[in-house]
Design a protein around this motif. Structure first.
Motif, short mmCIF file in Angstrom:
data_model
loop_
_atom_site.label_atom_id
_atom_site.label_comp_id
_atom_site.label_asym_id
_atom_site.label_seq_id
_atom_site.Cartn_x
_atom_site.Cartn_y
_atom_site.Cartn_z
N ASP A 176 0.84 -1.20 0.00
CA ASP A 176 0.00 0.00 0.00
C ASP A 176 0.87 1.25 0.00
O ASP A 176 2.11 1.18 -0.01
CB ASP A 176 -0.99 -0.01 1.16
CG ASP A 176 -0.36 0.27 2.52
OD1 ASP A 176 0.89 0.39 2.61
OD2 ASP A 176 -1.11 0.38 3.51
N ASP B 254 -8.59 -13.58 -6.36
CA ASP B 254 -10.00 -13.33 -6.64
C ASP B 254 -10.88 -14.24 -5.79
O ASP B 254 -11.86 -13.79 -5.17
CB ASP B 254 -10.26 -13.55 -8.13
CG ASP B 254 -11.67 -13.14 -8.55
OD1 ASP B 254 -12.40 -12.53 -7.74
OD2 ASP B 254 -12.06 -13.44 -9.69
N LEU C 42 -10.14 -13.41 -1.76
CA LEU C 42 -10.34 -12.05 -1.25
C LEU C 42 -11.36 -11.24 -2.04
O LEU C 42 -11.71 -10.13 -1.63
CB LEU C 42 -9.00 -11.29 -1.24
CG LEU C 42 -7.86 -11.95 -0.45
CD1 LEU C 42 -6.59 -11.12 -0.58
CD2 LEU C 42 -8.24 -12.14 1.02
N LEU D 239 -10.79 -9.83 -4.87
CA LEU D 239 -10.07 -8.73 -5.50
C LEU D 239 -9.58 -9.15 -6.88
O LEU D 239 -9.02 -10.25 -7.04
CB LEU D 239 -8.87 -8.31 -4.65
CG LEU D 239 -9.16 -7.78 -3.24
CD1 LEU D 239 -7.85 -7.53 -2.49
CD2 LEU D 239 -10.00 -6.51 -3.30
N GLN D 240 -9.77 -8.29 -7.86
CA GLN D 240 -9.26 -8.57 -9.20
C GLN D 240 -7.97 -7.77 -9.40
O GLN D 240 -7.99 -6.59 -9.75
CB GLN D 240 -10.28 -8.19 -10.28
CG GLN D 240 -11.49 -9.10 -10.33
CD GLN D 240 -12.49 -8.85 -9.21
OE1 GLN D 240 -12.86 -7.70 -8.96
NE2 GLN D 240 -12.91 -9.89 -8.53
N ILE D 241 -6.85 -8.42 -9.12
CA ILE D 241 -5.54 -7.78 -9.24
C ILE D 241 -4.70 -8.62 -10.18
O ILE D 241 -4.32 -9.76 -9.86
CB ILE D 241 -4.82 -7.67 -7.87
CG1 ILE D 241 -5.68 -6.90 -6.87
CG2 ILE D 241 -3.46 -7.01 -8.04
CD1 ILE D 241 -5.08 -6.83 -5.48
N HIS E 138 -1.24 -0.11 -3.79
CA HIS E 138 -2.65 0.26 -3.75
C HIS E 138 -2.91 1.16 -2.55
O HIS E 138 -2.12 1.21 -1.60
CB HIS E 138 -3.53 -0.99 -3.67
CG HIS E 138 -3.31 -1.95 -4.79
ND1 HIS E 138 -4.10 -1.99 -5.91
CD2 HIS E 138 -2.34 -2.90 -4.97
CE1 HIS E 138 -3.65 -2.94 -6.73
NE2 HIS E 138 -2.59 -3.50 -6.18
N LEU F 193 -7.95 -0.44 0.10
CA LEU F 193 -8.18 -1.70 -0.64
C LEU F 193 -8.78 -2.76 0.27
O LEU F 193 -9.61 -3.56 -0.16
CB LEU F 193 -6.84 -2.19 -1.22
CG LEU F 193 -6.89 -3.53 -1.97
CD1 LEU F 193 -7.55 -3.35 -3.33
CD2 LEU F 193 -5.48 -4.11 -2.13
N ARG G 45 -12.52 -3.41 0.44
CA ARG G 45 -13.18 -4.10 -0.66
C ARG G 45 -13.03 -5.61 -0.58
O ARG G 45 -13.58 -6.35 -1.40
CB ARG G 45 -12.62 -3.61 -2.00
CG ARG G 45 -12.89 -2.13 -2.22
CD ARG G 45 -12.31 -1.58 -3.53
NE ARG G 45 -11.78 -2.54 -4.46
CZ ARG G 45 -10.60 -2.38 -5.09
NH1 ARG G 45 -9.85 -1.29 -4.85
NH2 ARG G 45 -10.18 -3.27 -5.96
N ILE G 46 -12.28 -6.07 0.40
CA ILE G 46 -12.02 -7.50 0.51
C ILE G 46 -13.26 -8.24 0.97
O ILE G 46 -13.92 -7.85 1.93
CB ILE G 46 -10.84 -7.76 1.47
CG1 ILE G 46 -9.53 -7.30 0.83
CG2 ILE G 46 -10.76 -9.23 1.85
CD1 ILE G 46 -8.33 -7.39 1.74
#
Length: 256
Positions: free
Chosen positions: A123, A163, A166, A168-170, A200, A204, A207-208
């Motif tokens: 982060d 994804d 968590l 999350l689309q990373i 990030h 962030l 949003r997890i």
């Protein structure tokens, strides 16, 4: 007393035969034994769909005979009196003298290694922080990621795991580190690949959506907190990956 045959064939289930060869045949040398066993396996496949051999796991010569007779290694049959290796050939297997058949034979017994893909997500805090997951199945915290499935790209695997675990689309960035993990606590050895997940905003974590089966929570942690929460080898791996940002792929063993 009549001579014992070099091989014995028994039917163990519908259209399935098991072949066994005598100690006398093995004593003549593995190449001579291979010639006999290969011939008898081919003959057995005229009336059977599968021919198998089960040999002691500590008998290297028997395993060599089974392999070069065209029987593919299928796995270990555990037993109180010692483990045994199961080999088999199916009637529709590609012939060993053809390239595809020979490759399949080699693929059945050559070593395979477990791969684990992890993502280093940071982060924007002034002090370096990385995203750690508190797991449901062990007390140690760890980087997000998981085991690479058979036939799956490690690069795609880590994005899939992040994804799934968590929400999350990373996309995975460059490979930072390849870390070899020695056998430990009932696990075979493995290769852990750490990919860069980029930098990030601290928000962030809001949003997890943790996968309840595996993830209790996830937080950005300082390296001191990593040392406190992660297993020592995981903490070493994370520090090694952090130290290699922008430096090209590196290699460690248990984080060293």
């Amino acid at each position: 007393m009549p001579d014992q045959p070099d091989t014995q064939l028994s039917t163990v289930s519908d259209r399935v035969a098991r072949i066994h060869w005598s100690a006398d045949l093995a004593e003549r040398g593995w190449q001579a034994a291979v010639d006999v066993v290969r011939r008898d396996v081919a003959a057995a496949l005229v009336d059977h769909d599968r021919v198998e051999a089960v040999v002691p796991a500590d008998d290297d010569q028997a395993q060599r005979i089974a392999t070069w007779s065209g029987l593919r290694r299928e796995g270990i049959q555990r037993g109180v009196g010692g483990d045994r290796v199961v080999y088999a050939r199916l009637v529709d297997d590609v012939p060993v003298h053809e390239p595809g058949g020979f490759r399949a034979l080699l693929n059945s017994f050559l070593p395979r290694k477990r791969a684990i893909s992890q993502m280093l997500v940071r982060d924007t805090s002034p002090e370096p922080r990385v995203l750690l997951c508190q797991l449901t199945y062990k007390t140690d915290w760890d980087l997000p990621g998981g085991v690479v499935e058979v036939g799956e790209s490690p690069l795609l695997a880590v994005a899939r795991e992040v994804d799934e675990e968590l929400g999350l689309q990373i996309p995975a960035g460059p490979l930072l580190l390849t870390d070899w993990l020695p056998p430990w606590g009932g696990w075979d050895d493995a290769l852990c690949l750490v990919f860069d997940g980029g930098v990030h905003e601290p928000s962030l974590v809001e949003r997890i959506v943790p996968q309840a089966r595996e993830i209790r929570s996830a937080e950005f942690c300082t390296l001191d907190e990593v040392d406190e929460r992660a297993a020592d080898f995981s903490a070493r791996r994370i520090r090694a990956a952090m130290g290699n940002l922008g430096g090209g792929p590196a290699y460690t063993e248990s984080g060293r």
